[in-house]
Design a protein around this motif. Structure first.
Motif, PDB file in Angstrom:
ATOM      1  N   GLY A 192      37.588  52.521  -2.533  1.00 46.07           N
ATOM      2  CA  GLY A 192      36.144  52.714  -2.494  1.00 46.07           C
ATOM      3  C   GLY A 192      35.341  51.432  -2.468  1.00 46.07           C
ATOM      4  N   ALA A 193      35.994  50.309  -2.185  1.00 44.60           N
ATOM      5  CA  ALA A 193      35.285  49.037  -2.170  1.00 44.60           C
ATOM      6  C   ALA A 193      34.269  49.004  -1.044  1.00 44.60           C
ATOM      7  N   ALA A 194      33.209  48.253  -1.267  1.00 43.03           N
ATOM      8  CA  ALA A 194      32.183  47.968  -0.252  1.00 43.03           C
ATOM      9  C   ALA A 194      31.523  49.217   0.308  1.00 43.03           C
ATOM     10  N   GLY A 195      31.546  50.318  -0.437  1.00 38.77           N
ATOM     11  CA  GLY A 195      30.800  51.506  -0.047  1.00 38.77           C
ATOM     12  C   GLY A 195      31.415  52.344   1.045  1.00 38.77           C
ATOM     13  N   LEU A 196      32.679  52.114   1.407  1.00 41.44           N
ATOM     14  CA  LEU A 196      33.318  52.947   2.424  1.00 41.44           C
ATOM     15  C   LEU A 196      33.510  54.356   1.881  1.00 41.44           C
ATOM     16  N   PRO A 197      33.126  55.406   2.637  1.00 35.78           N
ATOM     17  CA  PRO A 197      33.309  56.775   2.152  1.00 35.78           C
ATOM     18  C   PRO A 197      34.773  57.056   1.841  1.00 35.78           C
ATOM     19  N   PRO A 198      35.043  57.918   0.862  1.00 38.18           N
ATOM     20  CA  PRO A 198      36.436  58.226   0.520  1.00 38.18           C
ATOM     21  C   PRO A 198      37.106  59.013   1.629  1.00 38.18           C
ATOM     22  N   LYS A 199      38.429  59.004   1.616  1.00 37.20           N
ATOM     23  CA  LYS A 199      39.189  59.789   2.578  1.00 37.20           C
ATOM     24  C   LYS A 199      38.837  61.274   2.425  1.00 37.20           C
ATOM     25  N   ALA A 200      38.785  61.970   3.544  1.00 36.24           N
ATOM     26  CA  ALA A 200      38.504  63.406   3.515  1.00 36.24           C
ATOM     27  C   ALA A 200      39.656  64.138   2.838  1.00 36.24           C
ATOM     28  N   GLU A 201      39.318  65.151   2.067  1.00 35.33           N
ATOM     29  CA  GLU A 201      40.341  65.934   1.368  1.00 35.33           C
ATOM     30  C   GLU A 201      40.783  67.101   2.246  1.00 35.33           C
ATOM     31  N   SER A 249      35.594  66.950   6.330  1.00 34.90           N
ATOM     32  CA  SER A 249      35.497  67.338   4.924  1.00 34.90           C
ATOM     33  C   SER A 249      34.937  68.734   4.685  1.00 34.90           C
ATOM     34  N   GLU A 250      34.121  69.255   5.603  1.00 31.86           N
ATOM     35  CA  GLU A 250      33.425  70.508   5.338  1.00 31.86           C
ATOM     36  C   GLU A 250      33.933  71.678   6.167  1.00 31.86           C
ATOM     37  N   VAL A 251      35.064  71.485   6.832  1.00 29.70           N
ATOM     38  CA  VAL A 251      35.657  72.556   7.634  1.00 29.70           C
ATOM     39  C   VAL A 251      36.834  73.164   6.874  1.00 29.70           C
ATOM     40  N   ALA A 256      40.261  56.718  11.814  1.00 31.66           N
ATOM     41  CA  ALA A 256      41.233  55.862  11.131  1.00 31.66           C
ATOM     42  C   ALA A 256      40.810  55.570   9.695  1.00 31.66           C
ATOM     43  N   GLN A 257      39.495  55.468   9.465  1.00 33.28           N
ATOM     44  CA  GLN A 257      38.992  55.149   8.135  1.00 33.28           C
ATOM     45  C   GLN A 257      38.921  56.369   7.219  1.00 33.28           C
ATOM     46  N   LEU A 258      38.579  57.534   7.761  1.00 36.74           N
ATOM     47  CA  LEU A 258      38.248  58.690   6.914  1.00 36.74           C
ATOM     48  C   LEU A 258      39.319  59.773   6.845  1.00 36.74           C
ATOM     49  N   ALA A 259      40.162  59.890   7.850  1.00 38.36           N
ATOM     50  CA  ALA A 259      41.160  60.959   7.846  1.00 38.36           C
ATOM     51  C   ALA A 259      42.375  60.563   7.012  1.00 38.36           C
ATOM     52  N   PRO A 260      42.942  61.502   6.259  1.00 36.03           N
ATOM     53  CA  PRO A 260      44.157  61.200   5.496  1.00 36.03           C
ATOM     54  C   PRO A 260      45.394  61.328   6.374  1.00 36.03           C
TER      55      PRO A 260
END
Length: 297
Positions: free
Chosen positions: A34-43, A150-152, A176-180
């Protein structure tokens, strides 16, 4: 986040703390925390996220994505197909579901279920008609991708196949940044030099993301004559295999030009469901099996 060496993926000493624009944020430990404000990985409950890329348009990337996703589902895999070509979302047309609209159940968006094993999300489902353009800058695209992840209500997936627009832009970087569990990228190219040159750029782009190239698919590899069944090297042949060997990455296979595949896309019936002895059908199925082998071992 830290700058990285693309060969050994070790952080360098310097860090610009700009995770949102850093290509390796998807694999950097500091960014994940969570450094530098990057959104967390989607669950999302997904085993393998596969990015489908092409260096240029017109190589049949979306056709390959649709048929690969359908082939995976036919082999008992639970598959989600995420259409992120927002400016040209053609996946619903190719699947014959362009008239569907997304439904919201509680606080979750329901994907469109093509079969019990294949579900789809596309920006096309949100547009008033097929001629409506999307005129968005990067931040709006990123917000939409975050929602699609995240919302689907994807449920439990074996594969999430992500059809990305041509080139190396915001959409691929955001996934690449958000998908697990991003396992890497499949690059689609045609055999001629103009296309393989851009495919090399895509491979380097994936490397800079800190992800592996799962393999290269050579689409439009020769043409099957509808009269005699012989092959015509309309765009040449072997270019995709050649760059795979040069770059030391897997070659997943070649798919010829087939009029029946074009008809299938226009009619909204994926070619892969037309089982038979067609060389093209066998080519698509072989590519899918090779992808599973590389990803799952």
């Amino acid at each position: 986040m830290a700058k990285r060496n693309s060969q050994n993926q070790q952080p360098d000493e310097t860090c610009e703390k700009e995770c949102s624009s850093c290509p390796t944020a998807g694999t950097c430990p500091s960014a994940k925390s969570g450094a530098a404000g990057l959104p967390p990985k989607a669950e999302i409950d997904v085993k393998h996220v596969i990015m489908v890329l092409s260096g240029k348009g017109g190589v049949g990337k979306s056709t390959v994505s649709v048929n690969l996703a359908y082939a995976l589902s036919n082999h008992g895999k639970k598959v989600g197909l995420l259409d992120l070509d927002m400016h040209g979302p053609n996946i619903p047309k190719m699947l014959g579901i362009e008239d569907h609209k997304l439904q919201v159940m509680g606080d979750r968006i329901e994907p469109v279920h093509v079969t019990g094993m294949l579900s789809v999300i596309s920006m096309a489902f949100l547009l008033p008609d097929t001629s409506t353009p999307i005129i968005w800058r990067g931040p709006m695209k990123m917000a939409a991708i975050q929602q699609f992840l995240s919302e689907v209500n994807w449920g439990s997936l074996d594969y999430l196949v992500v059809d990305l627009p041509p080139g190396t832009g915001d959409e691929a970087l955001t996934i690449a940044q958000l998908a697990p569990n991003v396992r890497g990228a499949v690059i689609v190219t045609t055999p001629q030099d103009v296309a393989t040159l851009d495919a090399r750029k895509s491979a380097k782009f994936v490397e800079k993301l800190g992800l592996p190239v799962i393999g290269i698919i050579e689409n439009m590899s020769g043409m099957l004559c509808p009269h005699c069944g012989g092959e015509i090297d309309l765009f040449g042949k072997g270019g995709g295999k050649k760059i795979a060997e040069e770059l030391g990455i897997p070659f997943l296979g070649a798919i010829p030009i087939d009029i029946e595949m074009r008809k299938a896309g226009d009619e909204g019936r994926p070619f892969i469901i037309r089982r038979g002895d067609s060389p093209t059908w066998k080519s698509v199925d072989k590519v899918m099996e090779e992808l599973i082998r590389v990803v799952e071992g």
